[in-house]
Write a protein that holds these residues in place. Sequence first.
Motif, mmCIF file in Angstrom:
data_model
loop_
_atom_site.group_PDB
_atom_site.id
_atom_site.type_symbol
_atom_site.label_atom_id
_atom_site.label_comp_id
_atom_site.label_asym_id
_atom_site.label_seq_id
_atom_site.Cartn_x
_atom_site.Cartn_y
_atom_site.Cartn_z
ATOM 1 N N ARG A 178 0.830 -1.207 0.000
ATOM 2 C CA ARG A 178 0.000 0.000 0.000
ATOM 3 C C ARG A 178 0.865 1.257 0.000
ATOM 4 O O ARG A 178 0.524 2.251 -0.662
ATOM 5 C CB ARG A 178 -0.929 -0.012 1.217
ATOM 6 N N ALA A 181 2.061 1.845 -3.451
ATOM 7 C CA ALA A 181 1.005 2.415 -4.295
ATOM 8 C C ALA A 181 0.866 3.911 -4.059
ATOM 9 O O ALA A 181 0.732 4.698 -4.997
ATOM 10 C CB ALA A 181 -0.323 1.706 -4.020
ATOM 11 N N LEU A 220 0.765 0.955 -10.936
ATOM 12 C CA LEU A 220 -0.374 0.961 -10.022
ATOM 13 C C LEU A 220 -1.282 -0.243 -10.262
ATOM 14 O O LEU A 220 -1.788 -0.841 -9.305
ATOM 15 C CB LEU A 220 -1.169 2.258 -10.171
ATOM 16 N N ASN A 221 -1.484 -0.596 -11.518
ATOM 17 C CA ASN A 221 -2.312 -1.769 -11.820
ATOM 18 C C ASN A 221 -1.693 -3.034 -11.231
ATOM 19 O O ASN A 221 -2.391 -3.877 -10.656
ATOM 20 C CB ASN A 221 -2.477 -1.924 -13.335
ATOM 21 N N ASN A 224 -1.998 -2.826 -7.427
ATOM 22 C CA ASN A 224 -3.373 -3.046 -6.970
ATOM 23 C C ASN A 224 -3.740 -4.524 -7.023
ATOM 24 O O ASN A 224 -4.445 -5.035 -6.150
ATOM 25 C CB ASN A 224 -4.349 -2.228 -7.825
ATOM 26 N N ILE A 227 -1.933 -6.093 -4.142
ATOM 27 C CA ILE A 227 -2.588 -5.690 -2.886
ATOM 28 C C ILE A 227 -3.841 -6.528 -2.654
ATOM 29 O O ILE A 227 -4.096 -6.999 -1.538
ATOM 30 C CB ILE A 227 -2.949 -4.188 -2.918
ATOM 31 N N LYS A 228 -4.627 -6.734 -3.700
ATOM 32 C CA LYS A 228 -5.845 -7.539 -3.583
ATOM 33 C C LYS A 228 -5.500 -8.973 -3.182
ATOM 34 O O LYS A 228 -6.173 -9.570 -2.321
ATOM 35 C CB LYS A 228 -6.597 -7.543 -4.912
#
Length: 271
Positions: A178, A181, A220-221, A224, A227-228
Motif C-alpha cells: 500500500r 502504491a 499501479l495496476n 493493486n 494488494i488484492k
Amino acid sequence: KSVCEFRKFIPFAKQILFTAAVAFGAVMKDRTSESVKNRKAIDQCKDSYDELKDSMEEHAKERKESIKSAKTEAATYQNLADKLYELADKTNKTASDKAQMNTIVDQLNGAMPELGLSIDETTGALNREKSAVDAVIDSMKQQALANAYQEQANKAASDLAEAQIQLSEAEEVLNDLRSQAVKKINEHNAAVQDGTESVQEMASSYAAAGEPVDKYALQLNALNGQIKEQEEVVAGLQGTTSEADERYNKIAEKAYEQNSINLLTHHLCTF
C-alpha cells in the motif's frame, strides 16, 4: 533555410527520444525488480499459510486418534481384567483356565507393573480384588487421556503462535504494498505538476513501438492486483488465527479438566 534547420533538429530529437527511452527502460527495469520482490513476498506468505492450515488439520486428526487410542487401550485391559476375574470365580478351574489366567496376569502386569497381580498356584485365587484392578486400569486410562490432551494443547498453542506470527508478517507485506502504491500516486502527481508527464508518455510510446503506455498506470495496476491478493491472504489468516485461538482455548480447558480427573483418580487409586 527552414528545411535545413529542421534537419539539424532531427539528431537532437532522436537523442531526446533515445535518452527518454533509456530512462523509461531503467524505470521499467526497476518496476520489474520491485514487482518480482513483491511477488516473492506474497508467494512466501501464501506457502506458509498453506503449511499452517495443513499442520492444523493434521493436529486435529492426531488429537482424535490419540484420544481414541487411549480409550481403546484402557478398554482392552478392562476386558482382560473382566475375563480374568470371570475365570477366577469358576469353582472347578481346568488346566486351560489356569493357563489362560496366567497369560492375562502377565499381560496386565506388563502394561501396569503397579498391579502386582499373582495367582495362588494351589487355589487359583488372585491376590487382588477386582475393584482394585479396575481402579488401576481407570487410573491408567485417565493418565493416558491427560497426556493426550496436554500434548494436543501444546500443539494447538504452537499453531496459534504460528498463525499470529504469519498474520503479522502478512500485514507487514500488505502495508508495504500500500505504501508503494501511495508513492507511485505521489510520483505521478509530481510528474504532472512539473510538466514531465508528456515526456514520459512520449518515451513510453517510443519504447512500446507506438503503443501508448503510462508507466504509473502499469505500476499501479500491478500493485493493486498484488494488494488484492495479499488482502485475501491477510483475511484468510485472520480467520485461521481466530480458529486457532478457539481450538487452543477448548483443548487447554479440556486438558486442565482431564488433568484434574487424573490427579483425583490417581489419589483414590493410591489410597
